[in-house]
Enzyme design. Structure first.
Site, PDB file in Angstrom:
ATOM      1  N   CYS A 153       0.872  -1.349   0.171  1.00  0.00           N
ATOM      2  CA  CYS A 153       0.221   0.199   0.125  1.00  0.00           C
ATOM      3  C   CYS A 153       1.066   1.431   0.044  1.00  0.00           C
ATOM      4  O   CYS A 153       0.618   2.137  -0.774  1.00  0.00           O
ATOM      5  CB  CYS A 153      -0.771   0.237   0.961  1.00  0.00           C
ATOM      6  SG  CYS A 153      -0.158  -0.303   2.557  1.00  0.00           S
ATOM      7  N   HIS A 180       1.556   4.890   9.541  1.00  0.00           N
ATOM      8  CA  HIS A 180       0.311   4.106   9.250  1.00  0.00           C
ATOM      9  C   HIS A 180      -0.223   3.617  10.050  1.00  0.00           C
ATOM     10  O   HIS A 180       0.513   3.122  11.521  1.00  0.00           O
ATOM     11  CB  HIS A 180       1.674   2.965   8.716  1.00  0.00           C
ATOM     12  CG  HIS A 180       1.057   1.791   7.817  1.00  0.00           C
ATOM     13  ND1 HIS A 180       0.056   0.965   8.048  1.00  0.00           N
ATOM     14  CD2 HIS A 180       1.026   1.743   6.234  1.00  0.00           C
ATOM     15  CE1 HIS A 180      -0.364   0.514   7.403  1.00  0.00           C
ATOM     16  NE2 HIS A 180       0.608   0.116   6.380  1.00  0.00           N
TER      17      HIS A 180
END
Length: 331
Positions: A153, A180
């Site tokens: 991602c 994150h």
């Protein structure tokens, strides 16, 4: 018609199915996991991060049904499925274990024509190509690309930014930091883990972590000089990455922002890259299907340096690109 299997029905596997079905990209023939089908159907129907499926998900011993359409379910705890017998052509490996060539090749040996890995391969030699929509998916070669990695991602979020900068200002070198959301590799409570820092409760700590995004970007742009790191923070989903680079050519802050405004609306990154003109937090991007959402108020040029901040839903955005890539490979 290409029959598609989802191998591994965890966070990414389930969001992949949601993205594929909701956007009419494909309907999988087979879903595989080691958990009971009933539990998986329930997790698909009600998701903590993204809410309820608008229809009905149910199960029996051999299938999971979505709004009355059945998907064969295979418990893969004991052995890898016989894809040939199941009529499966493309396997999307969302298990997290297909990142080596040895593991990915087993799918081909069991009858699959092609394997799409939802993660960064360990090395460039562990896949035939790293292909990302909007970046280099047009390089797909059906004859030679049998094992394809979608990287991570964070890689997808960074790649869109890197592409814009490389094509307009160049990059001498750079460093990034990604903030994150916590993941399944972490623990809810303090306990010994393989990684020392992961031994502390993921929902209660800011936890520094390594990032493989720089290595994956190097598989696409071998001459790129970028490194970086990650910080896991106590949010369920929604992340942001800041990339700081020394460009080959200086650019003003407003001209820099205009580059991303243009890339978000025209060209190969339209629908993959987006921009924010206003000031937002991570709650704004939960469920957003874009890979990279450049925060223009946080993006600036200063003393010859360029700093770009980009948001991304680390589950929804990545799963959307994975679904689009699978549909492209299937065609």
């Amino acid at each position: 018609m290409t029959n598609i299997a989802i191998y591994g029905f965890g966070r990414i596997g389930r969001q992949l199915l949601r993205s594929a079905v909701r956007n009419d990209l494909f309907f999988p023939t087979v879903v595989c996991d080691i958990a009971p089908a009933g539990t998986l159907a329930a997790l698909l129907e009600v998701d903590t991060n993204y809410g309820r499926w608008p229809g009905v998900a149910s199960e029996d011993d051999a299938s999971i049904s979505i709004d009355g359409r059945k998907i064969s379910y295979v418990n893969s705890r004991e052995a890898l499925p016989d894809w040939r017998a199941l009529g499966v052509d493309l396997v999307i490996d969302c298990s997290g274990r297909g990142v080596t060539r040895e593991a990915a090749t087993r799918h081909l040996e069991n009858g699959a024509t092609r394997v799409l890995i939802s993660g960064p391969s360990k090395t460039a030699a562990d896949c035939d190509a790293v292909l990302l929509p909007g970046i280099n998916l047009d390089d797909f070669d059906a004859d030679t690309h049998k094992i394809i990695s979608m990287a991570s991602c964070t890689t997808n979020a960074l790649a869109a930014v890197v592409k814009v900068l490389l094509e307009n200002t160049g990059i001498k070198y750079g460093v990034f930091s990604t903030v994150h959301a916590y993941t399944n590799t972490q623990s809810l409570t303090d306990q010994p883990m393989a990684s020392r820092r992961d031994s502390w409760a993921g929902a209660e700590n800011i936890i520094p972590s390594s990032s493989g995004a720089a290595k994956a970007l190097g598989f696409i742009w071998p001459d790129l000089k970028i490194t970086g790191k990650a910080y896991r923070v106590p949010v369920r989903t929604g992340s942001i990455v800041e990339l700081n680079v020394l460009p080959d050519r200086e650019i003003s802050t407003e001209a820099l922002r205009d580059l991303f405004r243009a890339a978000a609306t025209t060209g190969p990154l339209a629908g993959i890259l987006d921009v924010f003109e206003d000031e937002w937090t991570s709650a704004r991007i939960v469920g957003d299907p874009h890979s990279s959402i450049v925060d223009l108020p946080l993006t600036q040029s200063f003393n010859g340096m360029v700093s770009v901040a980009a948001w991304y839903d680390n589950e929804a955005g990545f799963s959307m690109r994975l679904a689009e890539t699978a549909a492209r490979l299937a065609r």
